[in-house]
Design a protein around this motif. Structure first.
Motif, mmCIF file in Angstrom:
data_model
loop_
_atom_site.group_PDB
_atom_site.id
_atom_site.type_symbol
_atom_site.label_atom_id
_atom_site.label_comp_id
_atom_site.label_asym_id
_atom_site.label_seq_id
_atom_site.Cartn_x
_atom_site.Cartn_y
_atom_site.Cartn_z
ATOM 1 N N THR A 1 1.163 -1.417 -0.097
ATOM 2 C CA THR A 1 -0.259 0.104 0.039
ATOM 3 C C THR A 1 1.211 1.286 0.065
ATOM 4 O O THR A 1 1.777 1.299 0.802
ATOM 5 C CB THR A 1 -0.603 0.502 1.134
ATOM 6 O OG1 THR A 1 -2.239 -1.347 1.610
ATOM 7 C CG2 THR A 1 -2.144 1.418 0.728
ATOM 8 N N ASP A 2 0.913 1.666 -0.799
ATOM 9 C CA ASP A 2 1.275 3.184 -0.913
ATOM 10 C C ASP A 2 1.549 4.417 -0.305
ATOM 11 O O ASP A 2 0.151 3.963 0.646
ATOM 12 C CB ASP A 2 1.300 4.145 -2.270
ATOM 13 C CG ASP A 2 0.422 4.438 -2.783
ATOM 14 O OD1 ASP A 2 -0.786 4.288 -2.416
ATOM 15 O OD2 ASP A 2 0.105 4.437 -4.207
ATOM 16 N N ASP A 3 1.625 5.868 -0.389
ATOM 17 C CA ASP A 3 1.230 6.700 1.121
ATOM 18 C C ASP A 3 -0.197 6.900 0.406
ATOM 19 O O ASP A 3 -1.139 7.893 0.934
ATOM 20 C CB ASP A 3 2.478 7.691 0.664
ATOM 21 C CG ASP A 3 3.482 6.914 1.012
ATOM 22 O OD1 ASP A 3 3.639 7.192 1.713
ATOM 23 O OD2 ASP A 3 4.663 8.096 0.635
ATOM 24 N N LYS A 4 -0.739 6.560 -0.439
ATOM 25 C CA LYS A 4 -2.437 7.358 -1.371
ATOM 26 C C LYS A 4 -3.530 6.323 -0.742
ATOM 27 O O LYS A 4 -4.350 6.728 -1.165
ATOM 28 C CB LYS A 4 -2.117 7.884 -2.479
ATOM 29 C CG LYS A 4 -1.219 9.250 -3.232
ATOM 30 C CD LYS A 4 -1.581 9.395 -4.302
ATOM 31 C CE LYS A 4 -0.245 10.304 -4.299
ATOM 32 N NZ LYS A 4 -0.687 10.637 -6.102
ATOM 33 N N GLY A 5 -3.274 4.980 -0.527
ATOM 34 C CA GLY A 5 -3.640 3.919 0.169
ATOM 35 C C GLY A 5 -4.012 2.950 -0.851
ATOM 36 O O GLY A 5 -5.141 2.463 -0.769
#
Length: 289
Positions: free
Chosen positions: A254-258
């Motif tokens: 999961t990246d920083d933006k979800g």
């Protein structure tokens, strides 16, 4: 007449190699070709989604028969990167040849026994010319799915059929590949694994179809002092269509933006697959030394 036949032969085999090749067949319009490509991508999505659903069901059924828990729950943390490469290659070759022959008087070889031998003689001059053209058009389409997203898709079973046509529109057997890897991971001591983790780092699956069509035309003349096109082809045309599918599966994060995105090793493996594919294709199409 011959020029007309050459034009018909070149057009029938995909067109002239001095222009950008077309993916369309002679009877297909541009919107029809676009639609067929959309159907192909939808077909790949269907095949991949069905493979994941089949693997999930297999794991769930196995957990009931061999408790206490699912052994492939890690599938929910995986995804797939897909690369679709479509290419068409047109080749034309024009090689006329001409030979001028001047007959000479026969030569007589005299022997003291068993008679003389008469040998025919002539003088000849051969001329030849060769022209060839080679044109290639390649389109690469890349897309990504997390397995969680694939499981949420609502697929129309009347449209999501295993076999809708030839080549990449046929049954791609992605489910067979995924089930084979899943079954192997269930076998004791076959692979080292930790509880809840996948014993694999990545999966790579490739399917490639190469379709070649070709033809030639060679009118020939042989007169007393002149002959033309006695060997080889005057005109030859060919078309090679290549459809290549590469699917890399691996763990997502999961990246920083979800958003669910491929983990770095997963991403690197897919890139390496594409580089290897490009090198292999370049070596295949390289002319002989």
């Amino acid at each position: 007449m011959w020029i007309g036949l050459l034009a018909v032969l070149g057009a029938g085999l995909g067109g002239c190699a001095t222009m950008t090749p077309d993916f369309r067949s002679n009877s297909q319009t541009a919107p029809e070709q676009w639609l067929s490509q959309q159907h192909l991508i939808f077909h790949i999505q269907c095949q991949l989604a069905n493979a994941v659903a089949k693997a999930e069901k297999f794991d769930q059924d196995n957990a009931v028969n061999v408790p206490p828990e699912r052994r492939a729950a890690w599938l929910g943390q995986w995804g797939a990167k897909v690369s679709l490469v479509l290419s068409v290659n047109n080749k034309n070759n024009f090689s006329p040849s001409l030979s001028a022959t001047t007959p000479l008087e026969n030569a007589v070889t005299v022997f003291t026994k068993n008679g003389n031998v008469t040998t025919g003689q002539n003088r000849s001059l051969g001329l030849g010319f060769s022209w060839s053209a080679d044109a290639t058009r390649t389109e690469t389409i890349g897309f990504y799915y997390s397995f969680e997203d694939l499981k949420k898709l609502t697929l129309d079973p009347t449209k999501c059929k295993p076999n809708t046509g030839p080549y990449l529109a046929s049954d791609l057997k992605i489910d067979d590949f995924l089930m084979k890897g899943l079954d192997m991971s269930f076998q004791p001591d076959a692979l080292l694994r930790k509880d809840g983790e996948s014993p694999y780092t990545t999966f790579t699956y490739q399917v490639k179809f190469i379709v070649t069509t070709g033809g030639n035309l060679t009118p020939a003349w042989k007169l007393v002092e002149l002959s033309a096109n006695q060997s080889g082809n005057l005109f030859a045309a060919s078309q090679i269509k290549t459809d290549e599918l590469t699917i890399t599966m691996g763990k997502v994060v999961t990246d920083d933006k979800g958003n669910k995105v491929p983990r770095k090793d997963f991403d690197d493996q897919h890139f390496a697959n594409l580089v290897g594919q490009a090198v292999a294709n370049a070596l295949q199409t390289r002319p002989p030394l």
